[in-house]
Design a protein around this motif. Structure first.
Motif, PDB file in Angstrom:
ATOM      1  N   VAL A 146      21.402  -8.331  48.414  1.00  0.00           N
ATOM      2  CA  VAL A 146      20.105  -8.753  48.947  1.00  0.00           C
ATOM      3  C   VAL A 146      19.066  -8.717  47.841  1.00  0.00           C
ATOM      4  N   GLN A 147      18.485  -9.864  47.538  1.00  0.00           N
ATOM      5  CA  GLN A 147      17.370  -9.924  46.593  1.00  0.00           C
ATOM      6  C   GLN A 147      16.055  -9.603  47.293  1.00  0.00           C
ATOM      7  N   SER A 148      15.872 -10.191  48.472  1.00  0.00           N
ATOM      8  CA  SER A 148      14.688  -9.870  49.280  1.00  0.00           C
ATOM      9  C   SER A 148      14.879 -10.404  50.697  1.00  0.00           C
ATOM     10  N   ILE A 149      14.322  -9.679  51.659  1.00  0.00           N
ATOM     11  CA  ILE A 149      14.236 -10.133  53.046  1.00  0.00           C
ATOM     12  C   ILE A 149      12.852  -9.742  53.538  1.00  0.00           C
ATOM     13  N   SER A 150      12.109 -10.708  54.052  1.00  0.00           N
ATOM     14  CA  SER A 150      10.761 -10.409  54.539  1.00  0.00           C
ATOM     15  C   SER A 150      10.675 -10.645  56.039  1.00  0.00           C
TER      16      SER A 150
END
Length: 203
Positions: A146-150
């Motif tokens: 996961v690089q990013s989850i917003s």
């Protein structure tokens, strides 16, 4: 001097509050779910990347994600990628994917409102699925980075409490028919053809 201390204390409270807003660990999970755990060579199968245990008709929901998916390119061949509809409830989303060796980079940003995502995004849904062909026998790990989850507001970074990675074990069975078997079938076909001709000649 007292005013300066009060100001510094206020700033510290604001920083702590902002850090709590910009990053939050939530109870949802990311799960890798192959449609086949033991495919044969040349089999085509799918792997779904799922988001699980989000809010049920409430926050948290996912408004954007950036995920890398890793596999063994010597064992599996990437065919295609399909996005789920959890971030696209009707107004669409921005979708991108790219392949580099054994890594598929996938990102999506929803165009939906925060209220709609929180109200109508499913509790469990597929982020995306990948179709593979089994190339050769062996074990390929299937891992998510996961690089990013917003969240739906786009202001909070969500951290899954667990990532359930996967694995497939490609069997050497299937694939091409061995040469001796091919010769046997070819010879059997010639024998049947000769028998058929002999039958019609007698008639």
């Amino acid at each position: 001097m007292l005013q300066v201390r009060k100001l510094m204390s206020l700033m510290a409270v604001l920083i702590i509050g902002i850090s709590g807003i910009t990053q939050k660990a939530t109870a949802f999970e990311i799960s890798v779910q192959p449609s086949a755990l033991n495919p044969d060579i040349n089999d085509v199968f799918q792997i779904e990347i799922m988001a699980l245990n989000l809010g049920n008709g409430a926050a948290p929901s996912i408004g954007a994600f950036d995920i890398d998916f890793d596999f063994d390119s010597a064992i599996l061949q990437f065919n295609s990628l399909t996005f789920g509809n959890g971030l696209d409830l009707g107004f669409g989303s921005l979708q991108n994917d790219s392949l580099a060796g054994g890594t598929v980079s996938v990102d999506e940003t929803s165009f939906e409102s925060e209220a709609d995502l929180n109200s109508f995004q499913p509790e469990d849904f597929m982020l995306f699925s990948i179709e593979f062909t089994a190339l050769s026998a062996g074990i390929s790990d299937l891992t998510v980075a996961v690089q990013s989850i917003s969240d739906a507001s786009g202001l909070t970074l969500l951290t899954p409490t667990a990532i359930q990675n996967g694995r497939v074990n490609v069997n050497s069975g299937g694939g091409q028919i061995p040469e001796p078997t091919m010769l046997y079938l070819w010879g059997l076909g010639l024998l049947m053809l000769a028998s058929t001709r002999s039958y019609f000649q007698r008639m």
